[in-house]
Write a protein that holds these residues in place. Structure first.
Motif, PDB file in Angstrom:
ATOM      1  N   ALA A  26       0.805  -1.219   0.000  1.00  0.00           N
ATOM      2  CA  ALA A  26       0.000   0.000   0.000  1.00  0.00           C
ATOM      3  C   ALA A  26       0.838   1.271   0.000  1.00  0.00           C
ATOM      4  O   ALA A  26       0.343   2.336  -0.386  1.00  0.00           O
ATOM      5  N   SER A  27       2.087   1.213   0.425  1.00  0.00           N
ATOM      6  CA  SER A  27       2.917   2.413   0.499  1.00  0.00           C
ATOM      7  C   SER A  27       3.604   2.664  -0.836  1.00  0.00           C
ATOM      8  O   SER A  27       3.596   1.813  -1.732  1.00  0.00           O
ATOM      9  N   HIS A  28       4.210   3.853  -0.970  1.00  0.00           N
ATOM     10  CA  HIS A  28       4.913   4.215  -2.200  1.00  0.00           C
ATOM     11  C   HIS A  28       6.369   3.754  -2.185  1.00  0.00           C
ATOM     12  O   HIS A  28       7.102   4.027  -3.131  1.00  0.00           O
ATOM     13  N   GLN A  29       6.800   3.090  -1.135  1.00  0.00           N
ATOM     14  CA  GLN A  29       8.174   2.614  -1.044  1.00  0.00           C
ATOM     15  C   GLN A  29       8.374   1.386  -1.929  1.00  0.00           C
ATOM     16  O   GLN A  29       7.409   0.759  -2.391  1.00  0.00           O
ATOM     17  N   SER A  30       9.643   1.045  -2.146  1.00  0.00           N
ATOM     18  CA  SER A  30       9.940  -0.214  -2.814  1.00  0.00           C
ATOM     19  C   SER A  30       9.531  -1.365  -1.899  1.00  0.00           C
ATOM     20  O   SER A  30       9.293  -1.168  -0.701  1.00  0.00           O
ATOM     21  N   ALA A  31       9.464  -2.561  -2.469  1.00  0.00           N
ATOM     22  CA  ALA A  31       9.058  -3.714  -1.672  1.00  0.00           C
ATOM     23  C   ALA A  31      10.010  -3.934  -0.496  1.00  0.00           C
ATOM     24  O   ALA A  31       9.575  -4.144   0.650  1.00  0.00           O
ATOM     25  N   LEU A  32      11.325  -3.842  -0.766  1.00  0.00           N
ATOM     26  CA  LEU A  32      12.300  -4.036   0.297  1.00  0.00           C
ATOM     27  C   LEU A  32      12.215  -2.931   1.338  1.00  0.00           C
ATOM     28  O   LEU A  32      12.315  -3.176   2.547  1.00  0.00           O
TER      29      LEU A  32
END
Length: 466
Positions: free
Chosen positions: A165-171
């Motif tokens: 749900a966030s805009h971060q990368s998966a890691l």
């Protein structure tokens, strides 16, 4: 062990993880593996050094006094800052019944009451503290086991929302969620911190550490999965009592949610009770060695209550709670990340101490297979600690490093108070350098002859021989 690990953190955790989506479950599994590696490491360390103090005594025995002091200082911050995080989540469940409008002033008052009730219990002695812990641990298990079993039958996949749900990368999302999830496992070292108060510590502390962490891991993962699947993603992000909302959605009405809220309130008080004891035990162990202010080593009564440690830690937890409510919007997450960071530093030193003993001092008597296994587990615990620091975020690392370095003036003051100033080594002349001979000390010219003390020559001779 279970009473200290399971507090209100797990009851508030689904809401804190909601911004990341179901990918946070991947983080939870990774954190669980790291927590188990740490639990095995602490179990092994408690057999090597069966004394109270946990991470403090391990770092001091392996790396010296300064490392021991830093660990005691960092863990002490974890203990009282963690109490502030626990009580913030606890307030969310109390406000299911009172202050439903979440007025800040009333929330702060409720939080202060929640901090000082466990402090009062601890001031009555370790026996009452232990009895209170057993009762609250049994009561807190009911809603968690319910959600980890029955709740799984009511999961609706539509409630999960997007996997990331966030805009971060998966890691990046996994690392950030893991730093929050680790808060749920803080306390896995609790048995080692109070080892001297445990019967047969060489046997019981390792068993409690490993088995207690395993039980909590199963309940945590299944319970969090059930909440994520029974409360919509949008509703969960805004919830202050996610387990209550999940119970209401499963059984309908509000009675089930109210019952869960009561259990969460009991759970929070129980966790605060255990952590208040740890707030006093760690500095007490360090103060006995002269590495914490002497006031922390003073005991009162036949049961030996460290009054100053209990009161001082509760006062600090109260102050940071009031500050957080007036300065931060997301109070729980901010304090959680700070307490996780200051806990991971002692975890890191403990894993390093175990590696040191295995590779440098403890290879004798171990088979190659067991040595390889123990080294692998300790290395995983160490790598996991580094990863947790990285996932805490730049702002948290900044605040954490600042409060850690605040301990340096305290250490200097303690060394001065003990008269341990250290000696500077005389600089050695470089190659080819000719140094003038030192000027001999001036003769005694005070006008008075020093009185001769019978036996002084013999005493000095014996001292030199020693």
């Amino acid at each position: 062990m279970i009473g200290s690990i399971i507090g209100t953190g797990v009851f508030a955790l689904p809401s804190a993880l909601a911004p990341y989506g179901p990918i946070s479950l991947v983080a939870f599994v990774a954190v669980t593996l790291g927590a188990l590696a740490l639990a095995v490491t602490f179990g092994a360390l408690s057999r090597r050094v069966p004394a109270s103090g946990g991470p403090y005594v391990y770092a001091r025995a392996a790396f010296g006094e300064f490392a021991g002091f830093l660990n005691a200082w960092s863990y002490w911050i974890t203990a009282w800052a963690g109490n502030a995080a626990i009580v913030v989540a606890w307030v969310g469940y109390v406000e299911v019944f009172v202050n439903t409008g979440h007025k800040t002033g009333i929330s702060v008052l409720i939080a202060l009451v929640g901090l000082w009730i466990p402090a009062a219990v601890n001031l009555t002695g370790a026996r009452n503290t232990g009895a209170f812990q057993v009762i609250t641990t049994v009561l807190k298990f009911v809603p968690l086991v319910f959600m980890a079993t029955v709740g799984l039958l009511f999961i609706d996949p539509d409630n999960f929302g997007p996997f990331k749900a966030s805009h971060q990368s998966a890691l990046g999302a996994i690392s950030a969620a893991a730093a929050i999830a680790l808060f749920s496992y803080l306390g896995l070292e609790a048995a080692s911190v109070v080892a001297s108060r445990v019967r047969e510590p060489g046997r019981n502390v390792p068993r409690a550490t490993v088995y207690g962490t395993l039980v909590c891991a199963v309940i945590y993962i299944l319970g969090t999965l059930a909440v994520l699947g029974t409360v919509s993603h949008t509703e969960l992000g805004a919830s202050t009592a996610p387990f209550t909302d999940a119970a209401n959605n499963i059984l309908g009405g509000t009675w089930a949610g109210d019952a869960v809220a009561v259990a969460a309130i009991v759970s929070g008080i129980g966790a605060l009770n255990g952590w208040t004891m740890l707030c006093a035990e760690m500095p007490y162990a360090a103060a006995r060695d002269g590495l914490f202010p002497a006031a922390f080593a003073r005991l009162r009564g036949e049961s030996g209550v460290p009054v100053f440690g209990i009161v001082a830690s509760t006062v600090l937890a109260s102050l940071i709670t009031v500050f957080s409510y007036t300065r931060f919007e997301d109070v729980f997450t901010k304090i959680v990340l700070l307490s996780v960071l200051t806990a991971v530093i002692p975890y890191l030193f403990s894993a390093a101490a175990q590696l040191y003993w295995l590779l440098v001092r403890g290879r004798e008597g171990l088979s190659r297979r067991r040595l390889a296994r123990d080294v692998t587990v300790s290395a995983l615990a160490m790598a996991f600690s580094y990863w947790s620091i990285q996932g805490s975020g730049y702002q948290t690392v900044y605040y954490g490093l600042f409060v850690l370095l605040l301990g340096l003036p305290v250490y200097v003051w303690l060394k001065r108070d003990r008269g341990e100033y250290g000696e500077l080594a005389a600089p050695q002349p470089e190659a080819g350098e000719v140094r003038a001979p030192e000027t001999p000390p001036a003769p005694h010219t005070s006008g008075r002859r020093r009185p001769h003390r019978p036996g002084a020559f013999r005493k000095n001779t014996l001292r030199h021989r020693d």
